[in-house]
Design a protein around this motif. Structure first.
Motif, PDB file in Angstrom:
ATOM      1  N   LEU A 130       0.826  -1.207   0.000  1.00  0.00           N
ATOM      2  CA  LEU A 130       0.000   0.000   0.000  1.00  0.00           C
ATOM      3  C   LEU A 130       0.862   1.259   0.000  1.00  0.00           C
ATOM      4  CD1 LEU A 130      -2.924   1.046   0.135  1.00  0.00           C
ATOM      5  CD2 LEU A 130      -2.716   1.020   2.630  1.00  0.00           C
ATOM      6  N   LEU A 131       1.889   1.271   0.831  1.00  0.00           N
ATOM      7  CA  LEU A 131       2.751   2.444   0.939  1.00  0.00           C
ATOM      8  C   LEU A 131       3.545   2.699  -0.340  1.00  0.00           C
ATOM      9  CD1 LEU A 131       4.157   2.106   4.577  1.00  0.00           C
ATOM     10  CD2 LEU A 131       2.486   3.778   3.743  1.00  0.00           C
ATOM     11  N   THR A 132       3.818   1.651  -1.079  1.00  0.00           N
ATOM     12  CA  THR A 132       4.589   1.809  -2.320  1.00  0.00           C
ATOM     13  C   THR A 132       3.689   1.993  -3.540  1.00  0.00           C
ATOM     14  OG1 THR A 132       4.795  -0.617  -2.435  1.00  0.00           O
ATOM     15  CG2 THR A 132       6.636   0.602  -1.489  1.00  0.00           C
ATOM     16  N   GLY A 133       2.423   2.273  -3.309  1.00  0.00           N
ATOM     17  CA  GLY A 133       1.521   2.630  -4.391  1.00  0.00           C
ATOM     18  C   GLY A 133       0.855   1.486  -5.108  1.00  0.00           C
ATOM     19  N   ARG A 134       1.039   0.272  -4.633  1.00  0.00           N
ATOM     20  CA  ARG A 134       0.425  -0.879  -5.297  1.00  0.00           C
ATOM     21  C   ARG A 134      -0.873  -1.246  -4.582  1.00  0.00           C
ATOM     22  NH1 ARG A 134       6.286  -3.667  -5.726  1.00  0.00           N
ATOM     23  NH2 ARG A 134       6.523  -2.408  -3.856  1.00  0.00           N
ATOM     24  N   VAL A 135      -1.851  -0.374  -4.777  1.00  0.00           N
ATOM     25  CA  VAL A 135      -3.111  -0.476  -4.046  1.00  0.00           C
ATOM     26  C   VAL A 135      -3.851  -1.756  -4.398  1.00  0.00           C
ATOM     27  CG1 VAL A 135      -5.332   0.641  -3.614  1.00  0.00           C
ATOM     28  CG2 VAL A 135      -3.275   2.040  -3.920  1.00  0.00           C
ATOM     29  N   HIS A 187      10.623   4.699   0.694  1.00  0.00           N
ATOM     30  CA  HIS A 187      11.623   5.555   0.036  1.00  0.00           C
ATOM     31  C   HIS A 187      12.508   4.733  -0.895  1.00  0.00           C
ATOM     32  CE1 HIS A 187      14.493   8.811  -0.496  1.00  0.00           C
ATOM     33  NE2 HIS A 187      15.463   8.003  -0.124  1.00  0.00           N
ATOM     34  N   ALA A 188      12.867   3.528  -0.470  1.00  0.00           N
ATOM     35  CA  ALA A 188      13.722   2.675  -1.300  1.00  0.00           C
ATOM     36  C   ALA A 188      13.071   2.391  -2.646  1.00  0.00           C
ATOM     37  CB  ALA A 188      14.031   1.368  -0.565  1.00  0.00           C
ATOM     38  N   VAL A 189      11.761   2.149  -2.628  1.00  0.00           N
ATOM     39  CA  VAL A 189      11.061   1.791  -3.865  1.00  0.00           C
ATOM     40  C   VAL A 189      10.637   3.026  -4.647  1.00  0.00           C
ATOM     41  CG1 VAL A 189       9.020   0.624  -4.796  1.00  0.00           C
ATOM     42  CG2 VAL A 189      10.276  -0.386  -2.887  1.00  0.00           C
ATOM     43  N   ARG A 190       9.994   3.977  -3.979  1.00  0.00           N
ATOM     44  CA  ARG A 190       9.407   5.109  -4.681  1.00  0.00           C
ATOM     45  C   ARG A 190      10.459   6.099  -5.179  1.00  0.00           C
ATOM     46  NH1 ARG A 190       4.552   5.178  -6.588  1.00  0.00           N
ATOM     47  NH2 ARG A 190       4.000   7.251  -5.835  1.00  0.00           N
ATOM     48  N   ALA A 191      11.526   6.292  -4.411  1.00  0.00           N
ATOM     49  CA  ALA A 191      12.545   7.274  -4.798  1.00  0.00           C
ATOM     50  C   ALA A 191      13.692   6.648  -5.571  1.00  0.00           C
ATOM     51  CB  ALA A 191      13.084   7.989  -3.556  1.00  0.00           C
ATOM     52  N   HIS A 192      13.998   5.387  -5.300  1.00  0.00           N
ATOM     53  CA  HIS A 192      15.164   4.753  -5.917  1.00  0.00           C
ATOM     54  C   HIS A 192      14.816   3.545  -6.775  1.00  0.00           C
ATOM     55  CE1 HIS A 192      18.118   7.161  -3.644  1.00  0.00           C
ATOM     56  NE2 HIS A 192      17.247   7.088  -2.660  1.00  0.00           N
ATOM     57  N   GLY A 193      13.564   3.103  -6.761  1.00  0.00           N
ATOM     58  CA  GLY A 193      13.203   1.927  -7.540  1.00  0.00           C
ATOM     59  C   GLY A 193      13.901   0.669  -7.092  1.00  0.00           C
ATOM     60  N   HIS A 194      14.285   0.610  -5.812  1.00  0.00           N
ATOM     61  CA  HIS A 194      15.068  -0.525  -5.313  1.00  0.00           C
ATOM     62  C   HIS A 194      14.177  -1.440  -4.490  1.00  0.00           C
ATOM     63  CE1 HIS A 194      18.565  -2.819  -4.319  1.00  0.00           C
ATOM     64  NE2 HIS A 194      19.358  -1.949  -4.911  1.00  0.00           N
ATOM     65  N   GLU A 195      13.522  -2.372  -5.174  1.00  0.00           N
ATOM     66  CA  GLU A 195      12.591  -3.300  -4.526  1.00  0.00           C
ATOM     67  C   GLU A 195      13.256  -4.151  -3.468  1.00  0.00           C
ATOM     68  OE1 GLU A 195       9.151  -4.165  -3.784  1.00  0.00           O
ATOM     69  OE2 GLU A 195       8.894  -4.237  -5.957  1.00  0.00           O
ATOM     70  N   ALA A 196      14.485  -4.593  -3.720  1.00  0.00           N
ATOM     71  CA  ALA A 196      15.150  -5.510  -2.784  1.00  0.00           C
ATOM     72  C   ALA A 196      15.306  -4.879  -1.407  1.00  0.00           C
ATOM     73  CB  ALA A 196      16.510  -5.934  -3.343  1.00  0.00           C
ATOM     74  N   LEU A 241      20.602   4.789   0.991  1.00  0.00           N
ATOM     75  CA  LEU A 241      19.527   5.343   0.174  1.00  0.00           C
ATOM     76  C   LEU A 241      19.303   6.818   0.470  1.00  0.00           C
ATOM     77  CD1 LEU A 241      17.083   2.349   0.649  1.00  0.00           C
ATOM     78  CD2 LEU A 241      18.330   2.892  -1.444  1.00  0.00           C
ATOM     79  N   ARG A 242      20.309   7.462   1.035  1.00  0.00           N
ATOM     80  CA  ARG A 242      20.163   8.858   1.422  1.00  0.00           C
ATOM     81  C   ARG A 242      19.963   9.743   0.188  1.00  0.00           C
ATOM     82  NH1 ARG A 242      25.313   7.351   1.288  1.00  0.00           N
ATOM     83  NH2 ARG A 242      26.936   8.730   0.473  1.00  0.00           N
TER      84      ARG A 242
END
Length: 425
Positions: A177-182, A266-275, A371-372
């Motif tokens: 939910l937080l990463t936009g995958r509603v 932040h890892a996913v939405r700003a950096h696209g880093h799913e892992a 991820l700063r």
């Protein structure tokens, strides 16, 4: 290598009896369903262990009540080895070694076999094997779901089912939910609701009892202050020398939950880093859960795979090696912990008695450092692409940048048991 590792493990089990106490609890739960007896009223084994999972889990355990014990133990052990191999495979898919790096050039089968042979001796995995636990199955269910393309039909459903078996995986629905995958988050909710309704249909009395009373009885699961409990509550209980750390750990857990989930987002939405998003969520889950027995930390497998992949991209494997040593060292079993000695640990043994929460907090801080900053360009979804579709934030998409020192973001569209009675959870 795997054959040698399995032979050594089997020899150890023959030399040292393996009661698989948790498997005996599962078996008793299945028998309670078949016989129509009180699911939450029994105690089994010499450690007087009760049922602690939702009724839906007991329904799944019915087959364990139909098999003789020795073949059942062998089947559980073999299944857990296969699940470990699957978890390694899914972890490699999540971490996605970059082309040209050392791990990317090795055959995937060889990597899975070698990592499985080593992973068998990681303390959380080893304890899962000895207790006959289902941690590896739940981790595989969650990670399989998360590594599916975002547009996959029913993505999130498996996470909901996992939460219906054991509540902790529900945090990954929040992550979605937080990463936009509603849509995926709603599938998780539907999966969870389905398990609850199935439990109500088959075991109405047990369902009412669990969801209104048993779910909240943390101390029924075990003593929160023993070294077996590698959550923040266990850490603060031992640090403060109290059986109930109360407000202190609740505030710490709340802060950690908010910070960990925001970091995952932040890892996913700003950096696209799913892992890193998935691993930050997993670390948050085991840290803030009231009780996280050491075998709940099987998420060390994808964590170590990710650290190894990053070490292959940047030849500085210090963190990966340190984490591997820590998850193999079993330091919390080496400190005095018989009786109430867990509560009397001196300050200089506290880190050794709580290695996993200390490492977990450290890794969240490390991830925040790695991820700063905010990548240049619009955030995922801002360039005419709806957030959470599986294309925003991937390589080659506007709004994507690499975190300092990190490999490129994952393509989201690509495919020793203790004698203490309370350790048996």
């Amino acid at each position: 290598m795997l054959l040698l590792s399995l032979t050594a493990f089997a020899a150890l089990c023959l030399l040292r009896p393996t009661p698989m106490a948790d498997l005996l609890v599962y078996r008793a739960e299945g028998r309670a369903v078949l016989d129509g007896t009180d699911l939450y009223g029994f105690r089994v084994t010499e450690w007087n262990l009760p049922a602690t999972y939702p009724p839906f889990a007991a329904m799944l355990f019915v087959p364990t009540a139909l098999l003789p014990l020795l073949p059942l133990k062998a089947a559980f052990a073999a299944t857990n080895v296969l699940l470990l191999a699957l978890l390694v495979h899914l972890s490699l898919r999540l971490a996605a070694p970059a082309a040209g790096t050392r791990l990317a050039t090795w055959p995937r089968g060889a990597l899975v076999i070698g990592a499985t042979a080593l992973g068998l001796w990681l303390e959380p995995v080893f304890q899962t094997m000895l207790f006959g636990q289902i941690n590896l199955a739940l981790a595989c269910l969650v990670l399989w779901d998360l590594t599916r393309p975002d547009g996959a039909r029913g993505k999130g459903l498996a996470i909901g089912v996992a939460a219906g078996i054991k509540l902790t995986p529900a945090i990954f629905a929040v992550y979605l939910l937080l990463t936009g995958r509603v849509r995926a988050a709603l599938w998780s909710l539907a999966g969870f609701a389905g398990t609850v309704l199935a439990g109500v249909a088959v075991l109405p009395g047990a369902s009412l009892e669990f969801w209104t009373r048993r779910m909240l009885e943390t101390r029924r699961v075990g003593r929160v202050w023993i070294v077996d409990n590698q959550s923040l509550q266990g850490l603060f209980a031992r640090l403060l020398h109290t059986t109930d750390p109360g407000t202190v750990w609740r505030v710490a857990a709340l802060v950690t939950a908010v910070a960990g989930l925001l970091l995952a987002r932040h890892a996913v939405r700003a950096h696209g880093h799913e892992a890193w998003g998935v691993l930050c969520t997993a670390l948050t889950a085991v840290l803030v859960s009231p009780i996280s027995w050491s075998h709940h930390w099987v998420w060390c497998v994808p964590l170590l795979v990710l650290l190894a992949v990053e070490a292959g991209a940047r030849p500085r494997p210090v963190l990966a090696v340190a984490a591997l040593v820590l998850f193999s060292a079993r330091s919390h079993w080496l400190v005095p912990h018989d009786g109430v000695l867990d509560l009397r640990l001196p300050w200089w043994l506290q880190a050794a008695g709580s290695p996993y929460p200390v490492l977990g907090l450290g890794l969240l801080l490390f991830a925040a450092w790695r991820l700063r900053g905010t990548p240049q360009g619009p955030p995922p979804g801002a360039a005419g692409e709806p957030a959470g579709t599986g294309t925003a934030g991937t390589a080659g998409t506007p709004g994507t940048a690499r975190a300092p020192g990190l490999p490129g973001p994952r393509q989201t569209s690509s495919p020793a048991a203790s004698s203490d009675a309370s350790t048996m959870r």
